[in-house]
Each structure stands twice: as structure tokens, then as C-alpha cells.
Design an enzyme around this catalytic site. Structure first.
Site, PDB file in Angstrom:
ATOM      1  N   LYS A 126       0.834  -1.201   0.000  1.00 41.83           N
ATOM      2  CA  LYS A 126       0.000   0.000   0.000  1.00 41.83           C
ATOM      3  C   LYS A 126       0.870   1.254   0.000  1.00 41.83           C
ATOM      4  O   LYS A 126       0.675   2.161  -0.816  1.00 41.83           O
ATOM      5  CB  LYS A 126      -0.938   0.004   1.204  1.00 41.83           C
TER       6      LYS A 126
ATOM      7  N   ASP B  64      -6.251   0.837   0.104  1.00 40.96           N
ATOM      8  CA  ASP B  64      -6.490   1.122   1.515  1.00 40.96           C
ATOM      9  C   ASP B  64      -7.937   0.770   1.865  1.00 40.96           C
ATOM     10  O   ASP B  64      -8.669   0.215   1.038  1.00 40.96           O
ATOM     11  CB  ASP B  64      -6.169   2.581   1.833  1.00 40.96           C
TER      12      ASP B  64
END
Length: 213
Positions: free
Chosen positions: A121, A139
Site C-alpha cells: 500500500k 487502503d
């Protein structure tokens, strides 16, 4: 999966709603975004933005971070949560950037994820925002909203979400698309009480259709 025309319509609607697709974390140097993103784990961007000015003033260079102790860093970032682990990661990351990458943030997924505390991420955020490479930042907002829209199969696994979105989102749109999802997730498509009736995406959203909105 959605038709290509539907996907593009969703992308364009988000552009209309949120023309300025920018990361909400405040930074000036490449490594500052890397560090701020590490601090944002299980913490709000607003809180991180309150802490980082003090942190980056106390340690204004990578060399300063590398010379610091985790306790010194931790005393400043305590309010971000998990501060002991995050402090160790920041100090170790600064040392690794200096020793292995000449003080530069690397520009590949493999190199970024080799850094302490950096997962896909964070790496995708850096690749998209710093290096303007194709990126999908999976996310919580991205996972929730793309599942509701039907752009993914509803999986909560970040890697699977990333793979599924890469298959349908044009590469040049991915980074900004994910930033817009964060804004949409905060303003409209909240986790507990999504404002589906007021959402411009409702005609293309599987979740809204299931609610008969």
C-alpha cells in the site's frame, strides 16, 4: 465485472466530484511522504499532519533520522499509535536509504517493500505520487468502495483488490482514482452510513441498487 464504459463513467464522475486528486498527507521531500505514510497506519491523516511538522523539524535530514534513537523519534510520534514500532521503522528506514540507496527513495515495488515497515500500500502510494507510475493504493476506502461499486468481487484482501482493479482501471488513472476514493469515502461512501441517495455513482453501484436507491 463492470463493462469498460461503466468503469470509465465511474472514473469521470469521481473526477467531477473531486477534481483535485491529491494525497492528504503533507510533505516536502520524497522520504517525508514515505515516513508520513508509515505513521498513518491505524491513524488518521489529520493526526499525522499535526505530528510531522514537529518530527521533520526535529530531524530535518535522513542523516538526522539515522542518528536518532527510536526513543527520541517515538517521543514525538507517540500520538500516532503503535509509536514504538513506527519509530524503529523510521530510524531503520533512514539508515537503509542512506546505506543502500544513496539517500534516495527507490522507484520500484521490490526495492520499496524491502524497506522496514513498507508494504504494498505504501509502496504504491510512493510509486504513484512521487514517480508517477501506475499504482493502486488498496487502503480501507478503496477496498470498501470498489467492492460496493462492483469493480471488485468484494474481497477484503488488499492484494486481490489491487490485482482486480489493475485489470479494469486504466494504468494512468489508478493513482488519482484511489485518491478520489479516499475523498469519496470520507464525504459520501462512509463505512457505516453511506449516503447512497446523494451519491452521483448510485446508478452504477451494486450496493446502491441492492438497497433499491
Amino acid at each position: 465485472m463492470k463493462r469498460k464504459s461503466t468503469v470509465l463513467r465511474i472514473i469521470e464522475a469521481l473526477k467531477t466530484l473531486y477534481p483535485d486528486a491529491v494525497c492528504s498527507l503533507i510533505y516536502q521531500k520524497d522520504y517525508e511522504l514515505l515516513f508520513a505514510t508509515r505513521l498513518s497506519a491505524q491513524c488518521t491523516d489529520a493526526r499525522v499532519n499535526q505530528v510531522t511538522p514537529v518530527l521533520f523539524a526535529a530531524f530535518p535530514t535522513l542523516e538526522a533520522f539515522a542518528a536518532a534513537t527510536p526513543e527520541e523519534v517515538g517521543s514525538i510520534i507517540r500520538s500516532c499509535g503503535l509509536y514504538q514500532t513506527k519509530a524503529r521503522d523510521l530510524v531503520a528506514c533512514a539508515k537503509m536509504l542512506l546505506e543502500q540507496y544513496n539517500g534516495k527513495v527507490p522507484d520500484t515495488m521490490e526495492a520499496l517493500t524491502s524497506l522496514p515497515g513498507v508494504g504494498r500500500k505504501t509502496a504504491n502510494l510512493i510509486l504513484g505520487d512521487i514517480f508517477h507510475k501506475p499504482a493502486i493504493v488498496a487502503d480501507t476506502h478503496c477496498i470498501r468502495i470498489t467492492g460496493r461499486l462492483g469493480l471488485t468481487d468484494g474481497t477484503k484482501d488488499p492484494l486481490q483488490v489491487e490485482k482486480q482493479l489493475r485489470a479494469v482501471i486504466p494504468p494512468e488513472e489508478g493513482s488519482d482514482f484511489c485518491h478520489r476514493l479516499v475523498l469519496h469515502g470520507r464525504a459520501v461512501c462512509m463505512a457505516r452510513s453511506p449516503a447512497c441517495a446523494d451519491c452521483l455513482l448510485k446508478k452504477d453501484c451494486d450496493y446502491a441498487k441492492a438497497q433499491h436507491i
